[in-house]
Design a protein around this motif. Structure first.
Motif, PDB file in Angstrom:
ATOM      1  N   MET A 149       0.856  -1.164   0.000  1.00 17.27           N
ATOM      2  CA  MET A 149       0.000   0.000   0.000  1.00 17.27           C
ATOM      3  C   MET A 149       0.895   1.217   0.000  1.00 17.27           C
ATOM      4  N   MET A 150       0.655   2.102  -0.897  1.00 19.03           N
ATOM      5  CA  MET A 150       1.619   3.146  -1.133  1.00 19.03           C
ATOM      6  C   MET A 150       1.135   4.527  -0.790  1.00 19.03           C
ATOM      7  N   GLY A 151       2.070   5.351  -0.414  1.00 22.20           N
ATOM      8  CA  GLY A 151       1.940   6.782  -0.411  1.00 22.20           C
ATOM      9  C   GLY A 151       3.008   7.227  -1.380  1.00 22.20           C
ATOM     10  N   HIS A 152       2.853   8.321  -2.088  1.00 22.26           N
ATOM     11  CA  HIS A 152       3.783   8.582  -3.174  1.00 22.26           C
ATOM     12  C   HIS A 152       4.441   9.946  -3.048  1.00 22.26           C
ATOM     13  N   ALA A 153       5.733   9.988  -3.300  1.00 22.10           N
ATOM     14  CA  ALA A 153       6.523  11.201  -3.413  1.00 22.10           C
ATOM     15  C   ALA A 153       7.482  10.981  -4.574  1.00 22.10           C
ATOM     16  N   CYS A 154       8.323  11.914  -4.904  1.00 25.93           N
ATOM     17  CA  CYS A 154       9.093  11.786  -6.139  1.00 25.93           C
ATOM     18  C   CYS A 154      10.578  11.590  -5.908  1.00 25.93           C
ATOM     19  N   CYS A 155      11.167  10.828  -6.767  1.00 22.14           N
ATOM     20  CA  CYS A 155      12.621  10.666  -6.818  1.00 22.14           C
ATOM     21  C   CYS A 155      13.105  11.311  -8.097  1.00 22.14           C
ATOM     22  N   ALA A 156      14.044  12.216  -8.005  1.00 16.46           N
ATOM     23  CA  ALA A 156      14.493  12.919  -9.190  1.00 16.46           C
ATOM     24  C   ALA A 156      15.654  12.234  -9.891  1.00 16.46           C
ATOM     25  N   THR A 157      16.579  11.655  -9.158  1.00 15.41           N
ATOM     26  CA  THR A 157      17.766  11.083  -9.761  1.00 15.41           C
ATOM     27  C   THR A 157      17.680   9.582  -9.765  1.00 15.41           C
ATOM     28  N   LEU A 158      17.986   8.979 -10.886  1.00 10.11           N
ATOM     29  CA  LEU A 158      17.901   7.534 -10.995  1.00 10.11           C
ATOM     30  C   LEU A 158      19.261   6.864 -10.997  1.00 10.11           C
ATOM     31  N   GLY A 159      20.347   7.601 -10.883  1.00  3.21           N
ATOM     32  CA  GLY A 159      21.657   6.977 -10.762  1.00  3.21           C
ATOM     33  C   GLY A 159      22.394   6.860 -12.077  1.00  3.21           C
ATOM     34  N   PRO A 160      23.643   6.346 -12.011  1.00  2.09           N
ATOM     35  CA  PRO A 160      24.494   6.316 -13.187  1.00  2.09           C
ATOM     36  C   PRO A 160      24.026   5.342 -14.272  1.00  2.09           C
ATOM     37  N   TYR A 171      -1.474  -4.750   6.627  1.00  3.67           N
ATOM     38  CA  TYR A 171      -1.437  -3.519   7.416  1.00  3.67           C
ATOM     39  C   TYR A 171      -0.470  -2.539   6.774  1.00  3.67           C
ATOM     40  N   ASN A 172      -0.892  -1.291   6.644  1.00  6.42           N
ATOM     41  CA  ASN A 172      -0.059  -0.226   6.113  1.00  6.42           C
ATOM     42  C   ASN A 172       0.510   0.550   7.301  1.00  6.42           C
ATOM     43  N   PRO A 173       1.820   0.429   7.580  1.00  2.00           N
ATOM     44  CA  PRO A 173       2.381   1.088   8.754  1.00  2.00           C
ATOM     45  C   PRO A 173       2.431   2.611   8.645  1.00  2.00           C
ATOM     46  N   VAL A 174       2.337   3.146   7.440  1.00  2.67           N
ATOM     47  CA  VAL A 174       2.367   4.597   7.274  1.00  2.67           C
ATOM     48  C   VAL A 174       0.995   5.203   7.555  1.00  2.67           C
ATOM     49  N   THR A 175      -0.052   4.621   6.961  1.00  3.98           N
ATOM     50  CA  THR A 175      -1.409   5.152   7.168  1.00  3.98           C
ATOM     51  C   THR A 175      -2.082   4.551   8.399  1.00  3.98           C
ATOM     52  N   ARG A 176      -1.485   3.461   8.917  1.00  2.00           N
ATOM     53  CA  ARG A 176      -2.029   2.729  10.067  1.00  2.00           C
ATOM     54  C   ARG A 176      -3.425   2.186   9.781  1.00  2.00           C
ATOM     55  N   ARG A 177      -3.582   1.677   8.539  1.00  2.00           N
ATOM     56  CA  ARG A 177      -4.863   1.094   8.135  1.00  2.00           C
ATOM     57  C   ARG A 177      -4.663  -0.347   7.721  1.00  2.00           C
ATOM     58  N   TYR A 178      -5.672  -1.149   7.993  1.00  2.00           N
ATOM     59  CA  TYR A 178      -5.671  -2.539   7.548  1.00  2.00           C
ATOM     60  C   TYR A 178      -6.231  -2.612   6.143  1.00  2.00           C
ATOM     61  N   GLY A 179      -5.865  -3.662   5.406  1.00  2.00           N
ATOM     62  CA  GLY A 179      -6.327  -3.857   4.044  1.00  2.00           C
ATOM     63  C   GLY A 179      -7.738  -4.412   4.005  1.00  2.00           C
TER      64      GLY A 179
END
Length: 186
Positions: free
Chosen positions: A1-12, A127-135
């Motif tokens: 279960m996801m919450g989303h933010a952005c990653c700008a750099t993907l590496g070499p 269980y989503n430990p970030v939102t503290r919600r069960y599926g």
């Protein structure tokens, strides 16, 4: 279960290329050539995924159709600071398999896209430990937010998550720069 933010750099080995239309293209490169992601998995020109720089500017009906292409039959690596690394395989049949940090098994679920959102449902014993919600219920995630969290993707079930097994415990942080970089800790 996801919450989303952005990653700008993907590496070499990976990167995002901007083309003239404002689309960013997820590309895996090694010495200027498309690299082998994992044994037996090649990212070919037809397998590239074009991710929009500004997905909120895409009309809903187009976003929905494009997102189905971006996710269906693909393994997707996500990263955000709340959850850390997450990998999901989106089976075209509507099954979903989540590899969550430190889990000993892949978490099965279901998925579908409707309008500007991707809906996912995992079992009631999850269980989503970030939102503290069960599926157990369908959870809506904005495609725009999800696209921003994508670090990398590859065609097929790269890690064979649909078997329920995970190859090793996935670390939460730091972010993996690409699917090819996902390896066990020494």
């Amino acid at each position: 279960m996801m919450g989303h933010a952005c990653c700008a750099t993907l590496g070499p080995w990976s990167g995002l290329e901007l083309d003239g239309t404002g689309l960013r293209r997820a590309v895996i490169r090694l010495g200027g050539q498309l690299a082998t992601l994992l044994e037996g998995v090649n990212l070919k020109e037809r397998d590239r995924i074009e991710l929009p720089d500004s997905p909120e500017q895409i009309p809903t009906e187009e976003l929905s159709a494009l997102a189905t292409q971006w996710f269906s039959g693909r393994t997707v690596l996500y990263y955000n600071t709340a959850h850390g690394n997450q990998i999901e395989y989106y089976d075209p049949s509507g099954w979903l398999y989540l590899w969550y940090p430190r889990n000993k098994r892949a978490v099965p679920g279901g998925w579908y896209i409707e309008g500007e959102d991707l809906y996912a449902r995992y079992g009631p014993n999850t269980y989503n430990p970030v939102t503290r919600r069960y599926g157990g219920d369908w959870q809506r995630s904005s495609l725009v937010s999800m696209i921003r969290d994508v670090v990398d993707s590859a065609p097929r079930d790269v890690f064979e998550l649909s078997t329920g097994r995970v190859p090793f415990p996935l670390r939460a942080h730091p972010a993996y720069p690409s699917i090819a970089a996902v390896k066990p800790e020494p």
